[in-house]
Design a protein around this motif. Structure first.
Motif, PDB file in Angstrom:
ATOM      1  N   LYS A 171       0.845  -1.203   0.000  1.00 38.36           N
ATOM      2  CA  LYS A 171       0.000   0.000   0.000  1.00 38.36           C
ATOM      3  C   LYS A 171       0.882   1.256   0.000  1.00 38.36           C
ATOM      4  N   ILE A 172       1.975   1.212   0.772  1.00 33.06           N
ATOM      5  CA  ILE A 172       2.918   2.337   0.788  1.00 33.06           C
ATOM      6  C   ILE A 172       3.503   2.567  -0.606  1.00 33.06           C
ATOM      7  N   THR A 173       3.894   1.480  -1.259  1.00 29.74           N
ATOM      8  CA  THR A 173       4.497   1.622  -2.599  1.00 29.74           C
ATOM      9  C   THR A 173       3.467   2.081  -3.625  1.00 29.74           C
ATOM     10  N   GLN A 174       2.233   1.649  -3.475  1.00 31.57           N
ATOM     11  CA  GLN A 174       1.182   2.080  -4.421  1.00 31.57           C
ATOM     12  C   GLN A 174       0.913   3.575  -4.310  1.00 31.57           C
ATOM     13  N   GLU A 175       0.898   4.078  -3.061  1.00 30.87           N
ATOM     14  CA  GLU A 175       0.715   5.524  -2.857  1.00 30.87           C
ATOM     15  C   GLU A 175       1.890   6.292  -3.458  1.00 30.87           C
ATOM     16  N   ALA A 176       3.088   5.759  -3.268  1.00 29.95           N
ATOM     17  CA  ALA A 176       4.279   6.409  -3.834  1.00 29.95           C
ATOM     18  C   ALA A 176       4.232   6.388  -5.354  1.00 29.95           C
ATOM     19  N   TRP A 177       3.729   5.277  -5.915  1.00 31.11           N
ATOM     20  CA  TRP A 177       3.674   5.180  -7.384  1.00 31.11           C
ATOM     21  C   TRP A 177       2.704   6.199  -7.967  1.00 31.11           C
ATOM     22  N   LYS A 178       1.630   6.475  -7.269  1.00 34.36           N
ATOM     23  CA  LYS A 178       0.698   7.520  -7.746  1.00 34.36           C
ATOM     24  C   LYS A 178       1.412   8.868  -7.835  1.00 34.36           C
ATOM     25  N   LYS A 179       2.249   9.157  -6.833  1.00 37.62           N
ATOM     26  CA  LYS A 179       3.004  10.418  -6.845  1.00 37.62           C
ATOM     27  C   LYS A 179       4.017  10.437  -7.986  1.00 37.62           C
ATOM     28  N   ILE A 180       4.649   9.282  -8.248  1.00 39.95           N
ATOM     29  CA  ILE A 180       5.617   9.186  -9.343  1.00 39.95           C
ATOM     30  C   ILE A 180       4.920   9.383 -10.687  1.00 39.95           C
ATOM     31  N   GLU A 181       3.770   8.752 -10.841  1.00 40.96           N
ATOM     32  CA  GLU A 181       2.995   8.936 -12.079  1.00 40.96           C
ATOM     33  C   GLU A 181       2.650  10.405 -12.286  1.00 40.96           C
ATOM     34  N   ASP A 224       3.781  15.301 -15.323  1.00 41.08           N
ATOM     35  CA  ASP A 224       3.929  16.753 -15.301  1.00 41.08           C
ATOM     36  C   ASP A 224       5.291  17.111 -15.892  1.00 41.08           C
ATOM     37  N   ASP A 225       5.413  16.936 -17.219  1.00 42.16           N
ATOM     38  CA  ASP A 225       6.639  17.270 -17.942  1.00 42.16           C
ATOM     39  C   ASP A 225       7.863  16.557 -17.371  1.00 42.16           C
ATOM     40  N   PHE A 226       7.691  15.276 -17.052  1.00 45.05           N
ATOM     41  CA  PHE A 226       8.801  14.406 -16.653  1.00 45.05           C
ATOM     42  C   PHE A 226       9.547  14.969 -15.433  1.00 45.05           C
ATOM     43  N   GLY A 227       8.769  15.178 -14.368  1.00 45.79           N
ATOM     44  CA  GLY A 227       9.315  15.742 -13.134  1.00 45.79           C
ATOM     45  C   GLY A 227      10.103  14.723 -12.333  1.00 45.79           C
ATOM     46  N   THR A 228      11.289  14.396 -12.793  1.00 47.36           N
ATOM     47  CA  THR A 228      12.088  13.351 -12.136  1.00 47.36           C
ATOM     48  C   THR A 228      12.511  13.701 -10.706  1.00 47.36           C
ATOM     49  N   PRO A 229      12.805  14.974 -10.358  1.00 47.11           N
ATOM     50  CA  PRO A 229      13.180  15.226  -8.950  1.00 47.11           C
ATOM     51  C   PRO A 229      12.087  14.799  -7.970  1.00 47.11           C
TER      52      PRO A 229
END
Length: 482
Positions: free
Chosen positions: A342-352, A357-362
């Protein structure tokens, strides 16, 4: 959330909608091959690898081309200096480029066109522009008339009249306008050449990309990428050529990555701070370069310094140390722990959201570090193995692997990577691994003998050498301090 890309032409974020639903045509300007490529040349290569990977993971079928410019003044001049055939020189450095590319562990492109393989298409395109009175022949050269193309300057935002007024261009009797540029150059004595309706010669730099794009993709593409230094005149001239030839809008989304900055200075031969990728990889792991490029937003100037290398090493060590810890607990057949997943899924939503948003890698890296922090707080070296701990290790590894595939990072076995990283740092510190092993083994012996004063003395010596020692229930282990 749909993908938004900063379009260099409109100067704003735009929702990504490809020309053909579900398909993306992408072209990135590749190197002019006359020497080993420097580290700056690979920033776009690493970044656009991520762009292609993210588009594919978002469900698009991507057709990706990166070219080799193997005919150019620089190649001819360098070949003359070395007493080599220009074609042999460019072929040699295409091979060297591909070695560096392979060292970086990036996915191959779908197309790597060479200019020399597209001469017929180049001549045809120049001829079409002459037939439309957008280009003119003069003493065996063919020049593009910028006055004949209404939209000249629309990418760079430069006004043709102002360009002409401020042009630092040598007086050239062949040009009608000082800003007109060469599509075809008449051959000079002893120079490599190809036949054309205007006599033997070779193409100008800009027409090459226009012709290769048309041959591979047709009249229009979705994404055209390259460094910011190519916006003017190269990409501006590509637009003029391609749209002048076809009458169609050439590129839907222009994407430009920023440059590398060397201690506050742009990398240049005159400053003597040019570092080839080959030189960098002799003393640094490829993961370090990719980290340095991707941890900074692609439109931001990227610092390339010893401090930046240290930051990359520190970041990689944190990720790989957590992966190594996870490897100690992963057990075959154990499912991911639901709570940690569940922690990783929430993090993945933020990564997506960040990448859309214009490849916001930071921001994506920040989410990764948060998951690492959570994992390190719940799983520690020396803990007793049980299904809950094993499941957290599985969920963590799955998450890092998923992100790593997009970034082309974290693909190496964690334990051996950490050894390589330490060996790299030990070499830079002029310290031998055997020397550290002997001191750590001696410290283990004196600890077992309960000589804690000597143990502390040895720890202090190791710390002074830049070595961190950790004591766990299963024994002591060391690593270079990062």
């Amino acid at each position: 959330m749909s993908l938004k890309i900063y379009n260099s032409q409109s100067k704003q974020l735009e929702e990504f909608v490809p020309l053909t639903p579900g398909q993306v045509k992408m072209y990135v300007c590749g190197p002019t091959v006359y020497n080993f490529l420097h580290v700056g040349n690979f920033r776009g290569v690493v970044f656009f690898n991520l762009v292609r990977n993210w588009l594919e993971s978002s469900g698009y079928k991507v057709d990706y081309a990166l070219n080799f410019t193997d005919v150019d003044d620089k190649i001819i001049n360098r070949a003359h200096e070395l007493g080599m055939d220009p074609h042999a020189l460019s072929e040699k450095y295409i091979v060297e480029y591909k070695k560096d590319f392979a060292s970086l562990g990036l996915r191959p492109h779908d197309h790597n066109p060479k200019v020399t393989e597209h001469m017929d298409g180049i001549v045809d395109m120049v001829k079409a522009l002459v037939d439309k009175n957008i280009a003119y022949e003069t003493q065996g050269d063919v020049m593009y008339s910028i006055a004949a193309f209404d939209g000249y300057g629309k990418l760079s935002g430069r006004n043709p009249e102002e360009l002409q007024a401020g042009a630092r261009v040598d007086i050239d009797e062949k040009k009608r306008n000082p800003m007109d540029f060469a599509l075809w150059k008449a051959a000079k004595p002893g120079e490599v050449s190809w036949p054309s309706p205007w006599g033997p010669g070779r193409p100008g730099w800009h027409i090459e990309c226009s012709a290769m794009i048309q041959k591979i993709f047709g009249d229009q593409i979705d994404i055209h990428g390259g460094g910011m230094d190519l916006i003017f005149p190269h990409h501006e001239n590509e637009i003029a050529q391609s749209e002048g030839c076809t009458g169609k809008h050439f590129v839907k989304y222009w994407m430009h990555n920023n440059m590398l900055n060397f201690g506050g200075q742009k990398m240049s031969k005159s400053l003597g701070n040019v570092v080839t990728m080959r030189e960098f990889l002799e003393t640094n792991n490829a993961e370090i370069y990719k980290w340095m490029v991707l941890s900074v937003h692609y439109r931001t100037m990227s610092d390339f310094s010893d401090a930046a290398v240290e930051r990359a090493v520190s970041g990689l060590a944190r990720i790989y140390s957590a992966l190594s810890l996870a490897d100690d607990y992963v057990a075959e057949g154990v499912p991911p722990d639901a709570g940690f997943e569940k922690i990783t899924q929430e993090a993945w939503k933020k990564i997506e959201a960040a990448l859309n948003d214009d490849f916001g890698t930071p921001e994506a890296f920040a989410s990764l570090f948060e998951v690492v922090r959570q994992f390190n707080s719940q799983v520690r070296r020396g803990m007793k193995s049980n299904p809950a701990v094993q499941g957290k290790a599985v969920a963590f590894k799955n998450f890092v692997s998923k992100l790593g595939r997009l970034l082309s990072l974290f693909q190496e076995p964690a334990g051996s990577f950490l050894v390589k990283l330490d060996d790299m740092l030990l070499t830079k510190m002029n310290v031998k691994r055997a020397e550290v092993d002997a001191l750590v083994a001696e410290r283990t012996q004196v600890r077992e003998a309960k000589d804690f004063a000597k143990s502390d003395e040895l720890r202090a010596k190791l710390t002074g050498m830049g070595i961190s020692v950790s004591d766990t229930p299963t024994g002591s282990f060391w690593e270079v301090t990062k």
